[in-house]
Enzyme design. Structure first.
Site, PDB file in Angstrom:
ATOM      1  N   GLU A 159      -5.441  -8.654   0.890  1.00  0.00           N
ATOM      2  CA  GLU A 159      -6.107  -8.393   2.177  1.00  0.00           C
ATOM      3  C   GLU A 159      -7.590  -8.179   1.936  1.00  0.00           C
ATOM      4  O   GLU A 159      -7.985  -7.551   0.943  1.00  0.00           O
ATOM      5  CB  GLU A 159      -5.569  -7.128   2.866  1.00  0.00           C
ATOM      6  CG  GLU A 159      -4.148  -7.228   3.346  1.00  0.00           C
ATOM      7  CD  GLU A 159      -3.643  -5.942   4.010  1.00  0.00           C
ATOM      8  OE1 GLU A 159      -4.469  -5.108   4.447  1.00  0.00           O
ATOM      9  OE2 GLU A 159      -2.423  -5.787   4.082  1.00  0.00           O
ATOM     10  N   GLU A 205       0.781  -1.243   0.000  1.00  0.00           N
ATOM     11  CA  GLU A 205       0.000   0.000   0.000  1.00  0.00           C
ATOM     12  C   GLU A 205       0.811   1.292   0.000  1.00  0.00           C
ATOM     13  O   GLU A 205       0.829   2.035   0.981  1.00  0.00           O
ATOM     14  CB  GLU A 205      -0.949   0.014   1.198  1.00  0.00           C
ATOM     15  CG  GLU A 205      -1.963  -1.094   1.172  1.00  0.00           C
ATOM     16  CD  GLU A 205      -3.055  -0.930   2.234  1.00  0.00           C
ATOM     17  OE1 GLU A 205      -2.917  -0.061   3.110  1.00  0.00           O
ATOM     18  OE2 GLU A 205      -4.043  -1.672   2.166  1.00  0.00           O
TER      19      GLU A 205
HETATM   20  C1  FCB Z   1      -4.495  -2.137   5.469  1.00  0.00           C
HETATM   21  C2  FCB Z   1      -3.113  -2.469   5.967  1.00  0.00           C
HETATM   22  C3  FCB Z   1      -3.077  -3.540   7.032  1.00  0.00           C
HETATM   23  C4  FCB Z   1      -4.237  -3.415   7.989  1.00  0.00           C
HETATM   24  C5  FCB Z   1      -5.547  -3.280   7.251  1.00  0.00           C
HETATM   25  C6  FCB Z   1      -6.759  -3.198   8.138  1.00  0.00           C
HETATM   26  O1  FCB Z   1      -4.508  -0.830   4.982  1.00  0.00           O
HETATM   27  O2  FCB Z   1      -2.304  -2.910   4.902  1.00  0.00           O
HETATM   28  O3  FCB Z   1      -1.842  -3.477   7.682  1.00  0.00           O
HETATM   29  O4  FCB Z   1      -4.004  -2.386   8.865  1.00  0.00           O
HETATM   30  O5  FCB Z   1      -5.508  -2.158   6.419  1.00  0.00           O
END
Ligand code: FCB
Length: 461
Positions: free
Chosen positions: A366, A169
């Site tokens: 994620e 990110e």
């Molecule tokens: C993302 C991050 C991860 C976590 C999630 C909820 O932005 O990559 O580390 O904090 O959000």
């Protein structure tokens, strides 16, 4: 694709969960680890909710074996974790800390022993403090520092590790970290410095991908894990689909300068196409750093997959002029504890749009939900909201696959509750509950539910 694959998840689909070093490891200065920028900001009053820090976090550094057992209980076939750069190279560049390397050796070996595939993220935000003091991502040497670090870890682990992500990110650690100032290192720079730091991270990505490709001892599968900023259509009508796609990939001039770098294409287009998008270049104008053709070639290394951290999105329809109109949710729409809106369609369209634009296999790096979980009177952690959220999102993901998106894996965020950056321990995303007083772990109801998804390759959905 075989008919079977079209009906559901492909045969080799990777079911996993993800974590990040600073969020779980603790052991902030043990065995020679150097400080990171998150160690730094956690000491600033008011930076993190209720003054929480990652000093101990889940104490994963000392509980690795127990945590692998938990991964097994969750049914994981793959585990995405990040390396702490300052644990491995305390000053960020130069002397390597053997004890730090040895910790990840133990983790990797134990994972393989448990038949769980390790997927490494090289950088998930815990930037070495010593390098920050030399200008951090603003320093033109920062891509080289990242390359040197990558070389050390590739040499050490690539005999056993095949799957790699470079950066997690960039939108967040540059946007929140260098523009908004709410994440480490807590800077509020001007646009030209933000773009310069961003350009250096892209160069760092390119150099790391190059090293991985050239020097890994087992052929590397390389990707990265940007945020997927998702807009999706209110209906399947082609006009709405096109409006949503355009909205997801256009960069717009914003009255809030802090929205500038929160988009997909400013980061994704250089990495895949080797060019910054025209609309962004127009909007950023003279704030753009000097960029050479050689830079762009370096940034655009061949990748094996495109990651997407996908949590929520907004609904869009085509207005009268064909332009995107955002559709408000009705009052009372389901929200996560973070306040993020639950919209399963986000996953369906998010992976489709990313796949269609970048034409690379997609890995959902994620996805998950923070809930108000606690250990209940019966000693269990009942989290029906998480199960429902996952069930709906995974069905939406399956639909995207059925519709032709090439999706290779899904990593639930997160294996266990952990330090959620500026929110401290308020937001619980885990399949496993962690009591941050006693550090006791309790698998939530969702852990066994997810294990069944992994075991059946999603056939139980
Ligand atoms: C993302 C991050 C991860 C976590 C999630 C909820 O932005 O990559 O580390 O904090 O959000």
């Amino acid at each position: 694709m075989t008919t079977d694959a079209i009906k559901g998840f492909p045969k080799d689909f990777r079911w996993g969960a993800a974590t990040a070093s600073y969020q779980i490891e603790g052991a902030k200065d043990e065995d020679g680890k150097g400080p990171s920028v998150w160690d730094m900001v956690c000491r600033q009053p008011g930076f993190v909710w209720e003054g929480h820090t990652g000093d101990v976090a889940c104490d994963h550094y000392h509980r690795l074996e127990e945590d692998i057992q938990l991964m097994k209980a969750c049914g994981l076939r793959a585990y995405r974790f990040s390396l702490s750069w300052p644990r491995i190279i305390p000053d960020g560049n130069g002397t390597v800390n053997e004890a730090g390397l040895a910790f990840y050796d133990r983790l990797i070996d134990a994972l393989l022993e448990a038949d769980i595939e390790p997927w490494i993220t090289l950088f998930h935000w815990d930037y070495p403090y010593a390098l920050f003091c030399q200008g951090g991502w603003l320093n033109p040497r920062s891509p080289e520092w990242f390359e040197d670090y990558t070389r050390v870890v590739v040499k050490r682990y690539s005999d056993r590790v095949r799957h790699w992500f470079t950066l997690n990110e960039p939108q967040c650690f540059i946007g929140f970290g260098h523009d908004v100032g709410s994440h480490a290192p807590g800077l509020r720079l001007g646009l030209s410095e933000v773009l310069l730091a961003g350009h250096h991270t892209l160069l760092a990505h390119g150099r790391a991908a190059q090293i991985l490709r050239a020097e890994a001892r087992t052929p590397a599968q390389i990707g990265w894990a940007p945020v997927g900023c998702i807009t999706f259509p209110a209906t399947d009508r082609p006009e709405d689909v096109e409006a949503a796609r355009k909205e997801m990939f256009d960069i717009k001039a914003s009255s809030d300068p802090h929205n500038n770098v929160f988009n997909n294409t400013w980061w994704g287009d250089p990495v895949v196409f080797g060019r910054y998008p025209e609309d962004g270049l127009r909007i950023f104008g003279s704030a753009m750093p000097r960029v050479t053709e050689a830079d762009m070639q370096l940034i655009a290394q061949p990748l094996d997959f495109y990651g997407g951290n996908i949590y929520c999105g907004s609904t869009v329809r085509a207005g009268a002029d064909g332009e995107a109109e955002h559709v408000e949710t009705t009052p009372g729409h389901p929200l996560t504890l973070y306040g993020w809106k639950c919209k399963p369609e986000t996953l369906r369209w998010g992976v489709r749009f990313l796949y269609e634009r970048y034409n690379l296999p997609i890995v959902v790096t994620e996805n998950g939900i923070s809930c108000m979980d606690w250990v209940m009177e019966d000693g269990a952690v009942h989290d029906p909201q998480r199960i429902d959220y996952l069930s709906r999102h995974l069905k939406a993901l399956r639909q995207a696959i059925t519709e032709g998106a090439d999706v290779r894996g899904y990593f639930h965020w997160s294996l266990m509750d952990n330090f959620e950056w500026s929110e401290g321990y308020k937001q619980r995303f885990g399949l496993v509950h962690v009591d941050f007083g006693t550090l006791q772990r309790t698998p939530k109801d969702s852990a066994s539910w997810y294990a069944e998804v992994c075991r059946t390759n999603g056939a139980n959905l």
